[in-house]
Design an enzyme around this catalytic site. Structure first.
Site, PDB file in Angstrom:
ATOM      1  N   LYS A 186      44.557  32.192  48.454  1.00 19.57           N
ATOM      2  CA  LYS A 186      43.394  33.083  48.244  1.00 19.57           C
ATOM      3  C   LYS A 186      43.663  34.066  47.101  1.00 19.57           C
ATOM      4  O   LYS A 186      42.852  34.222  46.196  1.00 19.57           O
ATOM      5  CB  LYS A 186      43.068  33.866  49.533  1.00 19.57           C
ATOM      6  N   ARG A 194      37.976  38.671  58.762  1.00 17.75           N
ATOM      7  CA  ARG A 194      39.003  37.908  59.484  1.00 17.75           C
ATOM      8  C   ARG A 194      38.743  37.838  60.970  1.00 17.75           C
ATOM      9  O   ARG A 194      39.526  37.227  61.701  1.00 17.75           O
ATOM     10  CB  ARG A 194      40.343  38.610  59.308  1.00 17.75           C
ATOM     11  N   ARG A 248      57.281  32.831  48.384  1.00 19.05           N
ATOM     12  CA  ARG A 248      56.430  33.691  47.539  1.00 19.05           C
ATOM     13  C   ARG A 248      57.189  34.939  47.087  1.00 19.05           C
ATOM     14  O   ARG A 248      57.947  35.541  47.826  1.00 19.05           O
ATOM     15  CB  ARG A 248      55.192  34.122  48.321  1.00 19.05           C
ATOM     16  N   ARG A 279      57.448  39.971  50.427  1.00 18.88           N
ATOM     17  CA  ARG A 279      56.695  40.742  51.419  1.00 18.88           C
ATOM     18  C   ARG A 279      57.393  40.673  52.780  1.00 18.88           C
ATOM     19  O   ARG A 279      57.888  39.613  53.163  1.00 18.88           O
ATOM     20  CB  ARG A 279      55.265  40.175  51.539  1.00 18.88           C
ATOM     21  N   ARG A 292      51.549  34.863  62.044  1.00 15.40           N
ATOM     22  CA  ARG A 292      50.321  35.025  61.262  1.00 15.40           C
ATOM     23  C   ARG A 292      49.453  33.762  61.339  1.00 15.40           C
ATOM     24  O   ARG A 292      48.227  33.849  61.387  1.00 15.40           O
ATOM     25  CB  ARG A 292      50.663  35.334  59.802  1.00 15.40           C
TER      26      ARG A 292
HETATM   27  P1  AP5 Z   1      48.755  33.294  47.839  1.00 14.29           P
HETATM   28  O1  AP5 Z   1      47.719  33.093  46.791  1.00 14.29           O
HETATM   29  O2  AP5 Z   1      49.523  34.560  47.853  1.00 14.29           O
HETATM   30  O3  AP5 Z   1      48.106  33.007  49.297  1.00 14.29           O
HETATM   31  P2  AP5 Z   1      47.111  33.873  50.180  1.00 14.29           P
HETATM   32  O4  AP5 Z   1      46.099  32.927  50.733  1.00 14.29           O
HETATM   33  O5  AP5 Z   1      46.618  35.051  49.420  1.00 14.29           O
HETATM   34  O6  AP5 Z   1      48.094  34.280  51.343  1.00 14.29           O
HETATM   35  P3  AP5 Z   1      48.360  35.715  52.022  1.00 14.29           P
HETATM   36  O7  AP5 Z   1      49.656  35.597  52.759  1.00 14.29           O
HETATM   37  O8  AP5 Z   1      48.219  36.828  51.041  1.00 14.29           O
HETATM   38  O9  AP5 Z   1      47.220  35.771  53.026  1.00 14.29           O
HETATM   39  P4  AP5 Z   1      47.168  36.642  54.227  1.00 14.29           P
HETATM   40  O10 AP5 Z   1      45.755  36.423  54.530  1.00 14.29           O
HETATM   41  O11 AP5 Z   1      48.093  36.353  55.342  1.00 14.29           O
HETATM   42  O12 AP5 Z   1      47.669  38.092  53.730  1.00 14.29           O
HETATM   43  P5  AP5 Z   1      46.883  39.405  53.364  1.00 14.29           P
HETATM   44  O13 AP5 Z   1      47.613  40.094  52.299  1.00 14.29           O
HETATM   45  O14 AP5 Z   1      45.441  39.124  53.199  1.00 14.29           O
HETATM   46  O15 AP5 Z   1      49.757  32.051  47.741  1.00 14.29           O
HETATM   47  C1  AP5 Z   1      50.891  31.947  48.599  1.00 14.29           C
HETATM   48  C2  AP5 Z   1      52.044  31.268  47.841  1.00 14.29           C
HETATM   49  O16 AP5 Z   1      51.670  29.923  47.549  1.00 14.29           O
HETATM   50  C3  AP5 Z   1      52.381  31.919  46.493  1.00 14.29           C
HETATM   51  O17 AP5 Z   1      53.770  31.914  46.304  1.00 14.29           O
HETATM   52  C4  AP5 Z   1      51.691  31.024  45.452  1.00 14.29           C
HETATM   53  O18 AP5 Z   1      52.384  31.004  44.226  1.00 14.29           O
HETATM   54  C5  AP5 Z   1      51.735  29.665  46.151  1.00 14.29           C
HETATM   55  N1  AP5 Z   1      50.563  28.824  45.841  1.00 14.29           N
HETATM   56  C6  AP5 Z   1      49.273  29.236  45.702  1.00 14.29           C
HETATM   57  N2  AP5 Z   1      48.467  28.170  45.452  1.00 14.29           N
HETATM   58  C7  AP5 Z   1      49.286  27.073  45.425  1.00 14.29           C
HETATM   59  C8  AP5 Z   1      49.039  25.672  45.210  1.00 14.29           C
HETATM   60  N3  AP5 Z   1      47.801  25.194  44.979  1.00 14.29           N
HETATM   61  N4  AP5 Z   1      50.102  24.838  45.273  1.00 14.29           N
HETATM   62  C9  AP5 Z   1      51.361  25.314  45.507  1.00 14.29           C
HETATM   63  N5  AP5 Z   1      51.662  26.625  45.707  1.00 14.29           N
HETATM   64  C10 AP5 Z   1      50.625  27.487  45.673  1.00 14.29           C
HETATM   65  O19 AP5 Z   1      47.055  40.250  54.715  1.00 14.29           O
HETATM   66  C11 AP5 Z   1      48.304  40.761  55.102  1.00 14.29           C
HETATM   67  C12 AP5 Z   1      48.157  41.524  56.414  1.00 14.29           C
HETATM   68  O20 AP5 Z   1      47.265  42.640  56.233  1.00 14.29           O
HETATM   69  C13 AP5 Z   1      47.541  40.723  57.573  1.00 14.29           C
HETATM   70  O21 AP5 Z   1      48.503  39.943  58.257  1.00 14.29           O
HETATM   71  C14 AP5 Z   1      46.972  41.848  58.424  1.00 14.29           C
HETATM   72  O22 AP5 Z   1      47.992  42.507  59.164  1.00 14.29           O
HETATM   73  C15 AP5 Z   1      46.442  42.838  57.373  1.00 14.29           C
HETATM   74  N6  AP5 Z   1      45.037  42.556  57.006  1.00 14.29           N
HETATM   75  C16 AP5 Z   1      44.578  42.213  55.771  1.00 14.29           C
HETATM   76  N7  AP5 Z   1      43.257  42.023  55.810  1.00 14.29           N
HETATM   77  C17 AP5 Z   1      42.862  42.245  57.102  1.00 14.29           C
HETATM   78  C18 AP5 Z   1      41.620  42.177  57.770  1.00 14.29           C
HETATM   79  N8  AP5 Z   1      40.485  41.839  57.119  1.00 14.29           N
HETATM   80  N9  AP5 Z   1      41.588  42.445  59.098  1.00 14.29           N
HETATM   81  C19 AP5 Z   1      42.716  42.803  59.764  1.00 14.29           C
HETATM   82  N10 AP5 Z   1      43.930  42.869  59.188  1.00 14.29           N
HETATM   83  C20 AP5 Z   1      43.999  42.589  57.860  1.00 14.29           C
HETATM   84 MG    MG Z   2      46.854  37.160  49.589  1.00  9.62          MG
END
Ligand code: AP5
Ligand code: MG
Length: 219
Positions: free
Chosen positions: A16, A91, A128, A161, A172
């Site tokens: 994402k 979410r 990552r 992270r 997660r």
């Molecule tokens: P990346 O692009 O970073 O993936 P992502 O989908 O953004 O994954 P996240 O871990 O950031 O999602 P998340 O939803 O768990 O975390 P968030 O920060 O939102 O890619 C991942 C890796 O893969 C990278 O190394 C990249 O290089 C590689 N990659 C990408 N595309 C690729 C491809 N096509 N092929 C190969 N490799 C690839 O949330 C963190 C925390 O915050 C949550 O756990 C929660 O506690 C809190 N939080 C955030 N939002 C909310 C909400 N709305 N409600 C409640 N809690 C929330």
């Molecule tokens: Mg992300």
């Protein structure tokens, strides 16, 4: 043109954040990531950041009321007046319902759902590396930085992270299945959901997302 809101749905590690940066640059929309907003609060040492920390580090979701206040403050800013891209929000069903109420009529909404198999997700997250300064995303194997430990985009320090540790990643993914995956059905019933295969190289995924977003302009 009416306001456009693009929602990137998908499990942790689906890509994402990676795709949101590219899409936002292409479409001229601000990138609104609730995860990044919480990490900024933590880095600044705010009360909200402190309250979010225990949930994030254990792989649980931050309570809806904290998320909604922060998100609605952000999208009330002038740069979001013509639209924005949401990454990591909504979410939960209550978050989706609150967003819908807030947007009201006159907003074109599309939900792009990135699908990736679980085994690939674990590898992506544990490898990552994220930039402390600009949040740009690398991977030790698939997109390594040119200079070790330094972000290609801004030269900032790369870090792992705390929630990318293997045990927290499993938690997660379980939380995603339990609380976020039901949003697929929610948006499908409204005719807003479009699935995109995220298990391909990033350029191919980007092309599909761009095409889906372009379809939205014509809708
Ligand atoms: P990346 O692009 O970073 O993936 P992502 O989908 O953004 O994954 P996240 O871990 O950031 O999602 P998340 O939803 O768990 O975390 P968030 O920060 O939102 O890619 C991942 C890796 O893969 C990278 O190394 C990249 O290089 C590689 N990659 C990408 N595309 C690729 C491809 N096509 N092929 C190969 N490799 C690839 O949330 C963190 C925390 O915050 C949550 O756990 C929660 O506690 C809190 N939080 C955030 N939002 C909310 C909400 N709305 N409600 C409640 N809690 C929330
Ligand atoms: Mg992300």
């Amino acid at each position: 043109m009416s306001r456009r809101v693009l929602i990137l749905l998908g499990p942790p590690g689906a890509g994402k954040g990676t795709q949101a940066s590219r899409l936002c640059a292409e479409l001229g929309l601000p990138h609104v990531s609730t995860g990044d907003l919480f990490r900024e609060h933590r880095a600044k040492g705010t009360e909200l950041g402190r309250r979010a920390q225990e949930y994030m580090d254990s792989g649980r979701l931050v309570p809806d009321d904290l998320v909604l206040d922060m998100l609605f403050d952000r999208v009330a800013k002038p740069d979001c007046a013509r639209g924005f891209l949401l990454d990591g929000f909504p979410r939960t069903l209550p978050q989706a319902e609150a967003l819908e109420k807030r947007l009201g009529g006159g907003t074109a909404v599309r939900v792009l759902d990135l699908r990736v198999a679980d085994k690939a997700l674990v590898d992506r997250l544990t490898g990552r590396r994220t930039c402390r300064q600009c949040s740009h995303i690398h991977h030790v194997r698939t997109s390594p930085p040119k200079a070790a430990g330094r972000c290609d985009r801004c030269g900032g320090e790369l870090y792992t992270r705390t929630d990318d540790e293997a045990a927290t990643v499993e938690k997660r993914l379980a939380v995603y299945r339990d609380q976020t995956q039901p949003l697929q059905g929610y948006y499908q019933k409204k005719g807003l959901l479009q699935e995109v295969d995220g298990d391909r190289n990033p350029d191919e995924v980007f092309r599909s997302l761009r095409q889906a977003a372009a379809g939205m302009e014509a809708a």
